[in-house]
Design a protein around this motif. Structure first.
Motif, PDB file in Angstrom:
ATOM      1  N   SER A  46       0.802  -1.225   0.000  1.00 24.84           N
ATOM      2  CA  SER A  46       0.000   0.000   0.000  1.00 24.84           C
ATOM      3  C   SER A  46       0.837   1.279   0.000  1.00 24.84           C
ATOM      4  CB  SER A  46      -0.905   0.025   1.246  1.00 24.84           C
ATOM      5  OG  SER A  46      -0.146   0.268   2.419  1.00 24.84           O
ATOM      6  N   GLU A  71      -1.430   1.836  12.373  1.00 24.31           N
ATOM      7  CA  GLU A  71      -2.659   1.773  11.584  1.00 24.31           C
ATOM      8  C   GLU A  71      -3.896   2.116  12.406  1.00 24.31           C
ATOM      9  OE1 GLU A  71       0.405  -0.977   9.789  1.00 24.31           O
ATOM     10  OE2 GLU A  71      -0.409  -0.660  11.809  1.00 24.31           O
ATOM     11  N   LYS A  93      -1.727  -1.872   4.848  1.00 21.56           N
ATOM     12  CA  LYS A  93      -1.681  -3.215   4.279  1.00 21.56           C
ATOM     13  C   LYS A  93      -2.555  -4.140   5.108  1.00 21.56           C
ATOM     14  CE  LYS A  93       1.931  -5.821   4.632  1.00 21.56           C
ATOM     15  NZ  LYS A  93       3.302  -6.260   4.353  1.00 21.56           N
ATOM     16  N   HIS A  94      -2.689  -5.384   4.655  1.00 25.23           N
ATOM     17  CA  HIS A  94      -3.666  -6.281   5.258  1.00 25.23           C
ATOM     18  C   HIS A  94      -3.436  -6.511   6.744  1.00 25.23           C
ATOM     19  CE1 HIS A  94      -0.311  -8.845   4.112  1.00 25.23           C
ATOM     20  NE2 HIS A  94      -0.776  -9.830   4.836  1.00 25.23           N
ATOM     21  N   VAL A  97      -4.652  -3.805   9.062  1.00 24.28           N
ATOM     22  CA  VAL A  97      -6.065  -3.781   9.439  1.00 24.28           C
ATOM     23  C   VAL A  97      -6.281  -4.534  10.748  1.00 24.28           C
ATOM     24  CG1 VAL A  97      -8.423  -4.327   8.698  1.00 24.28           C
ATOM     25  CG2 VAL A  97      -6.742  -3.553   7.026  1.00 24.28           C
ATOM     26  N   SER A 120      -7.463  -1.621   2.341  1.00 23.63           N
ATOM     27  CA  SER A 120      -6.714  -2.790   2.804  1.00 23.63           C
ATOM     28  C   SER A 120      -5.994  -3.394   1.610  1.00 23.63           C
ATOM     29  CB  SER A 120      -7.662  -3.825   3.419  1.00 23.63           C
ATOM     30  OG  SER A 120      -6.999  -5.055   3.625  1.00 23.63           O
ATOM     31  N   ASP A 122      -4.014  -6.277   0.387  1.00 26.88           N
ATOM     32  CA  ASP A 122      -3.660  -7.654   0.737  1.00 26.88           C
ATOM     33  C   ASP A 122      -2.466  -8.124  -0.098  1.00 26.88           C
ATOM     34  OD1 ASP A 122      -5.950  -7.312   2.210  1.00 26.88           O
ATOM     35  OD2 ASP A 122      -6.983  -9.086   1.461  1.00 26.88           O
ATOM     36  N   ASN A 135      -8.694 -10.150   3.570  1.00 29.08           N
ATOM     37  CA  ASN A 135      -9.437  -9.193   4.383  1.00 29.08           C
ATOM     38  C   ASN A 135     -10.859  -8.949   3.911  1.00 29.08           C
ATOM     39  OD1 ASN A 135      -7.387  -8.992   6.169  1.00 29.08           O
ATOM     40  ND2 ASN A 135      -6.922  -6.839   5.799  1.00 29.08           N
ATOM     41  N   TYR A 138     -13.126  -9.332   6.829  1.00 29.22           N
ATOM     42  CA  TYR A 138     -13.435  -8.231   7.737  1.00 29.22           C
ATOM     43  C   TYR A 138     -14.765  -7.574   7.396  1.00 29.22           C
ATOM     44  CZ  TYR A 138      -9.176  -8.116  10.531  1.00 29.22           C
ATOM     45  OH  TYR A 138      -8.177  -8.407  11.428  1.00 29.22           O
ATOM     46  N   LEU A 174     -14.879  -0.770   3.169  1.00 30.73           N
ATOM     47  CA  LEU A 174     -13.583  -1.442   3.097  1.00 30.73           C
ATOM     48  C   LEU A 174     -13.232  -1.624   1.625  1.00 30.73           C
ATOM     49  CD1 LEU A 174     -11.242  -2.889   4.533  1.00 30.73           C
ATOM     50  CD2 LEU A 174     -12.605  -4.971   4.486  1.00 30.73           C
ATOM     51  N   ARG A 176     -10.742  -3.227  -0.772  1.00 28.09           N
ATOM     52  CA  ARG A 176      -9.705  -4.255  -0.788  1.00 28.09           C
ATOM     53  C   ARG A 176      -8.968  -4.291  -2.124  1.00 28.09           C
ATOM     54  NH1 ARG A 176      -9.316 -10.320  -2.488  1.00 28.09           N
ATOM     55  NH2 ARG A 176      -7.728 -11.108  -1.055  1.00 28.09           N
TER      56      ARG A 176
END
Length: 636
Positions: A46, A71, A93-94, A97, A120, A122, A135, A138, A174, A176
């Motif tokens: 990210s 984070e 990044k994942h 989270v 997020s 991943d 993620n 989530y 979210l 992703r």
């Protein structure tokens, strides 16, 4: 308006097409949506998003952007913006989270005022991560919608769309992505940049924002209804799409479901074999909640359905559950029986799996065999990295003092110390975990073992302060090494509180790690601060630290060698030249087999060490490491 050259991400030229990194496209979507608040902690894949947003600030000064210390804080900074009716984004990044979930789950209950997006990123295949983690879960767990783009253009457009969607449905979104999406490039057509035109300010609605049970119970009811409402409109989501084909192959009709980069790979495969018009395709952009009408339609239209998704079988389980509920017994659903659950999904894998399923004759491309054997090369720290110096001294002291260190490592460049030749890490769990686990080991280790924890400056600010405080409070006997190189180096050399420079390049407040440590309760006499290139002093002071008792902290300091070399080149500084005296070199190979600096090599014909001057950064540590004193600084 700044006189700097305007980067593509900040251009105010709607309709212009530019090539963008996926992360830059995400940043462009943030800009076009009129976002006021952006906060992040750097983490691959990210890391490029937030600097791209920061590059817009000179030309679009309504944006507030920061590197946060972790984070959780980044999410809370952004969420405060949302509470105040400002569109806001938090980026991580994942595994980041995981750190932010305590705040995410409660924010999901409260909802939003200004649109709020959590990015997020991943990392399938764990290119730069300690785990593979999907993620999308989530979204199911926190009861928030999840978006997933499939191209840089869609990443930009979907990000822009996410903010009004968030406001309309009173929900955090979210967003992703996966590594291939973040780091791939593609054409992006720029859109209109929306300027914030709303009243920004907190509304003091304590019945909404204070998470006591009397407020949260009715919010629990609301969040369930909110997700039901989003589910009802999921089939109209503009980034979902369904095409139905009546064609048969081998007497059967086939269908495919995919989202994100998996969809892009799927389409490449279908195009390659001329299958695009012959199969039914459900493309998902809203990956939670799923569009049930489209799901039922494609299942009722095909004989066999293939769920193409990276990592976990989230879509597969929901499709099978819906097929059971709706008694759709005519379709055979494939998922992880065909598509691997581990690792990044590649076009090559899809080519093989799909042609096998459809009975298409296909011979995978096989690269020609070359008569070249590349030597194995483990990941390693850079030449002159001062983490190597710390590990070297630790190992010498273990031998000298006849002690055994339990080396609890953390997440950062120094993690590479686990590999040969240093082999200087016994555990590594997560950011801040080094000190956390040291607290536990300190209670149970036998005599003759020294509990250590090693982490970097950015990691210390991220999640090292709380376990350090725990160690002091509980009087746990341990030695903590803080590797202060003044940058968040592993994720790209981002600034942090150790150097005090903000993401905009402005000078913030530089925070003295030793003072923070002392403020946590470590006495001054148990704090050592040492320049890491001064190896004699490193040895002397670290021995003092090892033999002391209680919580003690050894801070090794030197600027990240990569960053230092950039300054050397920028300022045209001439470094001294370090050489090997062949008369003194005895060919023991300690410099290459034990210390492992990449700038040092060994000539097996002459049986002498030599230095690759293109890599050497003149740290002079080799002059300390060599037992025969063969390394020396040449006179100019």
């Amino acid at each position: 308006m700044s006189s700097k050259k305007i980067p593509n991400v900040a251009l105010n030229e709607p309709g212009k097409k530019v090539i963008m990194l996926g992360n830059e496209a995400i940043a462009r979507g943030v800009l076009e949506a009129g976002v006021t608040m952006a906060a992040a902690y750097p983490g691959t894949p990210s890391s490029e998003i937030t600097p791209a947003i920061a590059a817009c600030v000179p030309f679009h000064p309504h944006i507030n952007v920061e590197w946060s210390v972790n984070e959780k804080v980044a999410f809370e900074v952004a969420y405060a913006g949302s509470m105040s009716n400002a569109r806001s984004v938090a980026i991580m990044k994942h595994v980041g989270v995981n750190v932010a979930t305590d705040s995410l789950f409660e924010a999901a209950y409260h909802g939003v005022r200004g649109g709020m997006v959590l990015v997020s990123a991943d990392d399938p295949s764990q290119f730069s991560s300690q785990n593979e983690q999907d993620n999308r879960y989530y979204g199911l767990h926190a009861l928030v919608p999840v978006f997933e783009p499939s191209t840089p253009q869609e990443a930009k457009d979907m990000m822009k769309y996410a903010f009004p969607f968030s406001e309309e449905h009173n929900s955090v979104v979210l967003f992703r992505t996966t590594t291939r999406m973040n780091h791939g490039r593609g054409d992006v057509e720029l859109g209109e940049i929306e300027k914030p035109d709303r009243e920004i300010g907190f509304d003091f609605d304590r019945n909404r924002w204070v998470c006591v049970p009397s407020n949260s119970r009715p919010q629990r009811t609301s969040i369930i209804k909110r997700m039901e409402g989003i589910a009802e409109i999921a089939d109209d989501f503009p980034f979902n799409g369904l095409t139905i084909s009546e064609e048969k192959m081998n007497g059967k009709k086939y269908g495919f479901v995919a989202a994100g980069i998996a969809y892009s790979h799927l389409m490449d495969t279908l195009n390659q074999f001329g299958l695009t018009e012959k199969v039914s395709i459900l493309k998902l952009g809203l990956v939670h909640p799923l569009p049930k009408i489209m799901m039922k339609k494609i299942m009722n239209s095909v004989d066999e359905l293939v769920i193409v998704e990276e990592l976990e079988p989230i879509f597969e389980e929901q499709f099978k559950a819906l097929a059971f509920e709706e008694q759709i017994n005519s379709v055979k659903i494939h998922g992880k029986n065909i598509i691997p659950q581990q690792g990044e999904l590649t076009p090559g894998t899809l080519n093989i799996k799909i042609t096998q399923l459809l009975g298409i004759d296909y011979t995978p491309f096989k690269a020609p065999e070359l008569d070249i054997t590349a030597p194995p090369r483990l990941p390693q720290m850079c030449p002159a990295c001062h983490h190597r110096n710390t590990y070297w001294v630790m190992k010498q002291l273990e031998r000298k003092l006849k002690l055994k260190f339990i080396k609890n490592n953390d997440i950062g460049c120094y993690s590479l110390g686990v590999y040969k030749p240093l082999e200087a890490a016994d555990t590594a769990l997560c950011m801040g975990g080094s000190i956390g686990m040291a607290n536990g080991f300190a209670k149970i280790v036998p005599e003759g073992q020294i509990v250590t924890a090693l982490l970097g400056d950015s990691t210390f600010f991220h999640s090292g302060i709380a376990p350090l405080t725990n160690a002091v409070y509980n009087q746990n006997d341990m030695l903590i090494f803080i590797q202060d190189n003044s940058f968040t180096s592993m994720t790209g050399g981002q600034d942090n509180p150790a150097n005090g420079i903000k993401i905009t390049g402005e000078q913030g407040v530089k925070i003295d790690i030793a003072k923070v440590v002392e403020g946590c309760g470590v006495p001054k006499e148990n704090i050592w601060v040492q320049e890491a290139y001064e190896m004699d002093a490193m040895m002397e002071k670290m021995e003092q630290a090892v033999l002391a008792k209680g919580v003690r902290v050894f801070i090794a300091k030197h600027m990240c060698s990569l960053q230092e070399m950039r300054l050397v080149k920028k300022n045209k500084i001439k470094l001294p030249t370090v050489k090997v005296d062949p008369e003194k070199c005895i060919g023991c190979q300690i410099c290459v087999r034990k210390f492992g600096c990449p700038a040092i090599s060994f000539n097996f014909e002459t049986k002498k060490a030599y230095i690759d001057q293109s890599q050497c950064r003149a740290c002079k540590t080799c002059t300390f490491v060599c037992p025969s004193k063969a390394f020396y600084v040449a006179e100019e």
